[in-house]
Design an enzyme around this catalytic site. Structure first.
Site, short mmCIF file in Angstrom:
data_model
loop_
_atom_site.label_atom_id
_atom_site.label_comp_id
_atom_site.label_asym_id
_atom_site.label_seq_id
_atom_site.Cartn_x
_atom_site.Cartn_y
_atom_site.Cartn_z
N VAL A 153 -79.18 44.23 14.21
CA VAL A 153 -79.48 42.80 14.25
C VAL A 153 -80.44 42.52 15.40
CG1 VAL A 153 -78.51 40.49 14.29
CG2 VAL A 153 -77.13 42.40 13.46
N GLU B 55 -75.30 45.64 16.56
CA GLU B 55 -75.32 46.78 15.65
C GLU B 55 -74.11 46.56 14.76
OE1 GLU B 55 -77.67 49.44 14.58
OE2 GLU B 55 -77.88 49.44 16.77
N GLY B 56 -74.33 46.18 13.53
CA GLY B 56 -73.17 45.82 12.71
C GLY B 56 -73.01 46.69 11.49
N GLY B 57 -72.06 46.31 10.69
CA GLY B 57 -71.79 47.06 9.49
C GLY B 57 -73.02 47.17 8.62
N ILE C 217 -79.86 42.65 19.23
CA ILE C 217 -78.72 41.89 19.75
C ILE C 217 -77.42 42.38 19.16
CG2 ILE C 217 -79.94 39.77 20.39
CD1 ILE C 217 -79.22 38.59 17.71
N GLY D 244 -76.15 46.85 9.46
CA GLY D 244 -77.27 47.52 10.11
C GLY D 244 -77.51 46.90 11.47
N ASP E 98 -64.09 41.11 5.86
CA ASP E 98 -64.23 41.56 7.25
C ASP E 98 -64.08 40.37 8.20
OD1 ASP E 98 -64.44 43.42 9.23
OD2 ASP E 98 -66.62 43.69 9.05
#
Ligand SMILES: *[C@@H]1O[C@H](CO)[C@@H](O)[C@H](O)[C@H]1NC(C)=O
Ligand SMILES: *[C@@H]1O[C@H](CO)[C@@H](O)[C@H](O)[C@H]1NC(C)=O
Ligand SMILES: *[C@@H]1O[C@H](CO)[C@@H](O)[C@H](O)[C@H]1NC(C)=O
Ligand SMILES: *[C@@H]1O[C@H](CO)[C@@H](O)[C@H](O)[C@H]1NC(C)=O
Ligand SMILES: *[C@@H]1O[C@H](CO)[C@@H](O)[C@H](O)[C@H]1NC(C)=O
Ligand SMILES: *[C@@H]1O[C@H](CO)[C@@H](O)[C@H](O)[C@H]1NC(C)=O
Ligand SMILES: *[C@@H]1O[C@H](CO)[C@@H](O)[C@H](O)[C@H]1NC(C)=O
Ligand SMILES: *[C@@H]1O[C@H](CO)[C@@H](O)[C@H](O)[C@H]1NC(C)=O
Ligand SMILES: *[C@@H]1O[C@H](CO)[C@@H](O)[C@H](O)[C@H]1NC(C)=O
Ligand SMILES: *[C@@H]1O[C@H](CO)[C@@H](O)[C@H](O)[C@H]1NC(C)=O
Ligand SMILES: *[C@@H]1O[C@H](CO)[C@@H](O)[C@H](O)[C@H]1NC(C)=O
Length: 852
Positions: free
Chosen positions: A538, A532-534, A530, A536, A650
């Site tokens: 998700v 793609e974040g800082g 669901i 890694g 952030d």
């Protein structure tokens, strides 16, 4: 009561029975331990000379003496009554301290005097036990088991004003309540058979039951009185009347008949307690045997002496409509003696009615107490006594009992119920310090209400949004022509929440350690990505207990140490706030760093503002405000977290998530320093953050402070106002950066040109201005000029008050051709500032959409 109904062949027998060797074995508590004796409206505490009972006044419950009446004509020893005369309430209660699971006898005395036709119900807890009709002086007595550390004794109005003279609470013999289902036994009558004198009670009866003499004993009865008082009762656990009661009895060679035609109509169930003592010491077992009939039905054959004791108790239940025929007949002519009886009690059975769910009662009591502190004389609040929902909800409250137990659904404090004094929330209130905006959607539609909502997941949260008072002040100030929202009584309309017991329990649950297998099962082998974040990737998942979760899996290339990660986990598990996404658990197996969060069903603020969701439905202005306030509270909590200020690093709209009730929750705090950056060398001094939100001072000095979060939050506010992304290189060059684009418009007071077209006409200018001003100071290039988060929270609260309430007033102005609510003139003051530039958007490309 029983006049003319005794019917038997009578024979007077000399009544001296000698030589009974009986000793009382039952141990009685002496003194008045646990007794509470109240004389309503009394001026003084007094001790009654004969019984030695200490009476207190009811000033602890009702200090007011205005509603006291003298009872005339009076032939009783106490002659006052408290009359509850108010058009507001429908129920008045005495809240009596009890011990949970202890049995009690409670007795109210209602002296009516000359009070006109009045009718009211008496309730023990919330169970109605009987009507009081002012045509007679009445006592209402019941035996019950306390279910709490207090029990309410209430009068519920039917017609006219309820009244009460005395109230007595006594610990009871536990043998009365032996029924399978919990019940209250209401006393119908307690008769000391054979007694022609006066009533017997405390101190003879340690439980202070009042044993009444028979009203009109038939001269032809066999009355018996013992001269010796040593009675052996072999079974100490049996219910035992005082010896003075057992000393008198009636007997007859053939039959004893007790008839009544004054029981309630309607088929009530009754318990009948019959007390027998063998008075003739010479009588042996098998010589006096008789049958007990209740309403023509033979219920039992009794030989008092059969079990070796001279004393017997028989308990029978029956159902009756008005009539009771209790008859004892010698079983056959073969037996020498006829029946004998010392006393009986008739008790009507009332199934115990369950009150409102205790957690809800506790919460609403707190709300009431808080309100009362600052509104001592508010009549509506004063009328809030006893159970909030039963038998009728408190004035202003709504309840729902459809599921078998009552829950509070709404508390509506609209001004029409406060006809006398409008209540104010005390500024010292603990309510005001509680944070949280969840559920505020419900209240934004009906600004004038306290809304108590049940948030899913079993945790009950009480939302309090009081609007009334604000309107009141607002009108006054506007009338004086010097409206200043600064002077408004804060806290009047904010949304308050107090966590219930449930929630406190939930909060004490610490985070879980998951195995890799757990994680794989929950995410079905990482099936649904669901985001793609800082940190890694998700994934969405579902735990075995059904909870939906978001699972963040750190990218394998990360170099951050596991121990540091562990330390961080320990700290973060203690950070818990309603406006922060809680960490549910983690997994550290195989050098994996995995974090598990609850899944937020309404996505992120970013989605809502200009993602897919925004195309479906525009976020309205009040909701935007409450989201901003929620996020600001979450950040305030982080910045002021005890022991260490946690800087988010952030803050951005994609990190503000919305739960099912659109409650804002800040995500991704604490771990942002673990976020790998392009060309990550592991150096912690590397500037982190997201382009468009980045604090220029931090960018240029690499000095991180909480004010960097404030800058980013200012950008989020601009997003909320304009509905624009912080950075969009597909726009004309001068509009790439939201901050640079918006500033000149704000300086020139041309707000309308930057407001999201989707909310045009849907906001109050004053509230909008406040947010714009806050945003502007947040994005001050020099961090020293920026406010701290707690200042921002206050400003946002003010704005929300204005938005929720002033609109009512403005509408009324509009309706008679007054001012346009969207064009209040307002000069703005901008502090002189040098202007270092935003980091150029060309340097850092917009980050990919951030996941939750
Ligand atoms: C009654 O009991 C007391 C003590 O139990 C005893 O001293 C007394 O003699 C008894 N009286 C009679 C009449 O038996
Ligand atoms: C009445 O009560 C007081 C204290 O409560 C006690 O000292 C006194 O002995 C009692 N009197 C009688 C007759 O029971
Ligand atoms: C009466 O007794 C109650 C409870 O013991 C106490 O709180 C109250 O102060 C007393 N009132 C007077 C007037 O003595
Ligand atoms: C109250 O009692 C009086 C006299 O017994 C009777 O006339 C009246 O109907 C009663 N009131 C109600 C409401 O039952
Ligand atoms: C005493 O009472 C208990 C409970 O009522 C009963 O179980 C027991 O058999 C009785 N004992 C005697 C000696 O009557
Ligand atoms: C008591 O019982 C004896 C026989 O057991 C009998 O002779 C006597 O008359 C009885 N006394 C009374 C007062 O009934
Ligand atoms: C009361 O019950 C007894 C026993 O069933 C019966 O003999 C008698 O006639 C009844 N009395 C009345 C007044 O109904
Ligand atoms: C007596 O009580 C029992 C158990 O509570 C109940 O089942 C029965 O129906 C009652 N009898 C009458 C006549 O009410
Ligand atoms: C009754 O008093 C207890 C404590 O004495 C308190 O916790 C409770 O809320 C009170 N209930 C009411 C209805 O006032
Ligand atoms: C009461 O709650 C039930 C569910 O427990 C719900 O179905 C019903 O609509 C509610 N009634 C009202 C009047 O809110
Ligand atoms: C609150 O109560 C008033 C009247 O008491 C009513 O007019 C109003 O509609 C109610 N508001 C809500 C939200 O239930």
């Amino acid at each position: 009561m029983m006049e003319g109904l005794h019917n038997w062949n009578s024979r007077l027998v000399s009544c001296c029975i000698l030589c009974l060797f009986l000793a009382i074995q039952a141990t009685y508590a002496q003194g008045q331990e646990g007794f509470l004796s109240i004389q309503c409206c009394a001026d003084l505490n007094v001790t009654e000379p004969y019984t030695n009972i200490s009476w207190t006044t009811d000033a602890n419950w009702y200090p007011d003496h205005r509603n006291c009446q003298d009872i005339t004509p009076s032939d009783t020893e106490y002659d006052k009554a408290r009359v509850f005369g108010s058009h507001l309430g429908s129920k008045w209660c005495y809240n009596l301290t009890t011990s949970k699971d202890q049995d009690y006898l409670i007795r109210g005395t209602f002296l009516s005097g000359s009070l006109p036709g009045t009718l009211f119900n008496v309730l023990i807890g919330v169970t109605p036990v009987g009507l009081v009709n002012s045509s007679d002086d009445t006592e209402v007595e019941g035996v019950f088991k306390a279910t709490n550390d207090y029990t309410d004794f209430c009068l519920s109005k039917e017609k006219g004003d309820p009244y009460i003279s005395k109230l007595e609470l006594r610990p009871s013999n536990p043998d009365y309540l032996k029924r399978e289902t919990s019940s209250i036994l209401k006393l119908i009558d307690r008769v000391d058979v054979g007694n022609t004198g006066s009533e017997i009670r405390y101190p003879h009866d340690p439980y202070d039951r009042i044993w009444k003499p028979e009203p009109k004993p038939d001269q032809t009865d066999d009355l018996r009185t013992l001269s010796h008082t040593n009675i052996t009762v072999s079974n100490g656990s049996m219910i035992l009347p005082p010896i003075q009661v057992l000393q008198t009895a009636r007997t007859h060679p053939e039959r004893l008949e007790f008839l009544r035609n004054d029981l309630d109509t309607g088929y009530y169930e009754y318990d009948l307690y019959l007390y027998f003592l063998e008075h003739n010491d010479s009588v042996q077992a098998g010589q006096r045997v008789f049958d007990i009939y209740v309403n023509d039905e033979k219920r039992q054959e009794l030989d008092i002496l059969a079990d070796g004791s001279r004393y017997s108790v028989v308990v029978l239940n029956f159902t009756a409509h008005r009539l009771l025929n209790l008859t004892m007949i010698k079983t056959s002519n073969g037996y020498q003696f006829g029946p004998i009886c010392s006393a009986y009690e008739i008790l009507q059975v009332h199934p115990w009615v369950q009150g409102t769910v205790q957690a809800e009662v506790d919460v609403v009591m707190d709300v009431r107490d808080e309100l009362l502190k600052a509104n001592q004389n508010n009549k509506v609040l004063r009328s809030w006594s006893g159970d909030p929902c039963l038998p009728r909800p408190w004035h202003g409250l709504s309840c729902n009992s459809s599921s078998g137990f009552s829950v509070i659904t709404q508390l509506n404090m609209s001004n029409n119920i406060f006809t006398d004094t409008i209540p104010a929330f005390p500024s010292s209130s603990t309510l005001t310090s509680v944070n949280g905006l969840c559920g505020s959607q419900g209240s934004s539609g009906s600004a004038q209400g306290i809304v108590i909502g049940t948030i899913a997941g079993g945790s009950v949260l009480v939302m309090v949004a009081v609007g009334i008072y604000f309107l009141f002040f607002y009108k006054k100030k506007m009338a004086k022509g010097k409206f200043s929202a600064k002077g408004l009584p804060m806290a009047k309309n904010a949304v308050y929440s107090i966590p219930s017991m449930d929630e406190i329990v939930l909060k004490s649950i610490s985070i879980r350690a998951f195995t890799l297998e757990n994680i794989e099962t929950a995410t079905q082998q990482y099936k649904t990505l669901i985001g793609e974040g800082g940190f890694g990737s998700v994934y969405r998942g579902t735990l075995t207990d059904g909870q939906d979760v978001a699972v963040k899996v750190r990218s394998a290339t990360s170099t951050q140490g596991t121990r540091e990660f562990d330390n961080e986990l320990n700290l973060l598990s203690t950070i818990q706030h309603e406006n922060l996404v809680p960490l549910l658990g983690y997994c550290c197996e195989n050098d994996q760093q995995i974090l598990v969060y609850p899944y937020m069903s309404n996505g992120s603020l970013q989605d809502r503002l200009y993602g897919e969701a925004a195309k479906r439905k525009t976020l309205d202005w009040p909701t935007r405000l409450s989201i901003a306030l929620g996020a600001a509270r979450g950040l305030t909590y982080l910045h002021t977290f005890s022991g260490r200020s946690v800087i988010h690093r952030d803050v951005k709209s994609s990190n503000i998530l919305l739960d099912h009730s659109m409650c804002a929750k800040v995500a991704d705090f604490g771990f942002s320093k673990y976020a790998p950056q392009e060309g990550d060398s592991g150096a912690s001094l590397e500037v982190r953050g997201t382009a468009g939100y980045l604090d220029p001072e931090y960018y240029s000095t690499q000095h991180l402070s909480a004010k960097s979060d404030v800058f980013s939050f200012g950008v989020v506010l601009l997003e909320l106002i304009s509905g624009r992304e912080p950075l969009n290189i597909h726009r004309p060059r001068n509009e790439w950066s939201l901050v640079e684009w918006a500033k000149p418009y704000i300086r020139n007071s041309r707000i309308d040109e930057i407001v999201d077209p989707g909310i045009k006409g849907g906001y109050h200018a004053e509230a909008m201005w406040r947010i714009v001003e806050v945003a502007l100071v947040c994005i001050e290039p020099f961090s020293a000029y920026r406010p701290c988060m707690s200042d921002i929270v206050r400003e946002l609260e003010d704005a929300l008050i204005i938005e929720n309430n002033a609109s009512e007033y403005m509408k009324s102005i509009d309706s008679f051709g007054g001012s346009n609510r969207f064009s209040i003139e307002r000069p703005i003051v901008i502090p002189p500032t040098p202007t270092p530039t935003e980091p150029s958007p060309i340097i850092s490309q917009p980050a990919p959409p951030q996941p939750r």
